[in-house]
Structure formats: structure tokens, C-alpha cells
Design a protein around this motif. Sequence first.
Motif, short mmCIF file in Angstrom:
data_model
loop_
_atom_site.label_atom_id
_atom_site.label_comp_id
_atom_site.label_asym_id
_atom_site.label_seq_id
_atom_site.Cartn_x
_atom_site.Cartn_y
_atom_site.Cartn_z
N MET A 22 4.59 -12.53 25.62
CA MET A 22 5.23 -13.73 25.09
C MET A 22 6.28 -13.37 24.04
N ALA A 23 5.93 -12.50 23.13
CA ALA A 23 6.87 -12.09 22.08
C ALA A 23 8.09 -11.39 22.67
N LEU A 27 12.06 -12.62 22.40
CA LEU A 27 13.15 -11.78 21.90
C LEU A 27 14.22 -11.58 22.96
N ALA A 28 13.82 -11.35 24.18
CA ALA A 28 14.78 -11.14 25.27
C ALA A 28 15.69 -12.36 25.44
N ALA A 29 15.12 -13.54 25.27
CA ALA A 29 15.92 -14.76 25.43
C ALA A 29 16.95 -14.91 24.31
N GLN A 30 16.63 -14.38 23.13
CA GLN A 30 17.53 -14.52 21.99
C GLN A 30 18.50 -13.35 21.83
N VAL A 52 1.18 -18.80 29.41
CA VAL A 52 2.36 -18.34 28.67
C VAL A 52 3.63 -18.85 29.34
N ARG A 53 3.68 -18.80 30.66
CA ARG A 53 4.85 -19.31 31.38
C ARG A 53 5.06 -20.80 31.06
N GLU A 58 8.41 -24.80 28.13
CA GLU A 58 8.61 -25.93 27.23
C GLU A 58 9.77 -25.70 26.27
N VAL A 59 10.07 -24.44 25.97
CA VAL A 59 11.19 -24.13 25.07
C VAL A 59 12.35 -23.49 25.84
#
Length: 91
Positions: A22-23, A27-30, A52-53, A58-59
Motif C-alpha cells: 500500500m505504501a 509513493l509510486a502514484a505521487q 488494499v485495491r 477510493e483515492v
Amino acid sequence: MRSKKQKRILFLCAHRSVRELMAASLLAAQKQNEWDIWIAPAFVPSNEVAFVRQVLDEVHVPLLASPQTAEPSLDHSWDEGIVLCSGATNQ
């Protein structure tokens, strides 16, 4: 493949849970282009991955499809390391 600008980072969950995935996904998305992202290998039940998916959906953050994995050892090095834990202790 990592670019020369990217720093290597390892996410390690103290309990080898889905937290590291999840973490790493967050980070990869940002900051995908800034980090060469690794997680410690762990067996994660499919129902936990599904949860987790759902949370990441949701975000509007995709789950890392196939994260790089490595056991922490002396023959690997990272620029940063993040240890995730629940804060609970066994007594």
C-alpha cells in the motif's frame, strides 16, 4: 530500470503484511519518476490485496501491479528505507 536521478527506497513491514504494498503504491502514484521502489517479499492473502485495491481505488491510486521485491541484506543498498508497523507489541 532505474535512472541515474532516481533514489532507491525499500518499504518493509515489520509484520510482513500488505502495508508495504500500500505504501509503495501511494509513493509510486505521487513520485514515480523520483524513486526506484522496492518492497520486502511477503505472502499476502488475496483478500487483503483486494481490500488494499479497494482502499486505493477510493483515492484513485493504482495498486502496483508487480513491485520489485528484495530481502534486506548486506548485498543490497537503498537510499532510503521505511519500516512500517502496527505499533502493537507482543507481551
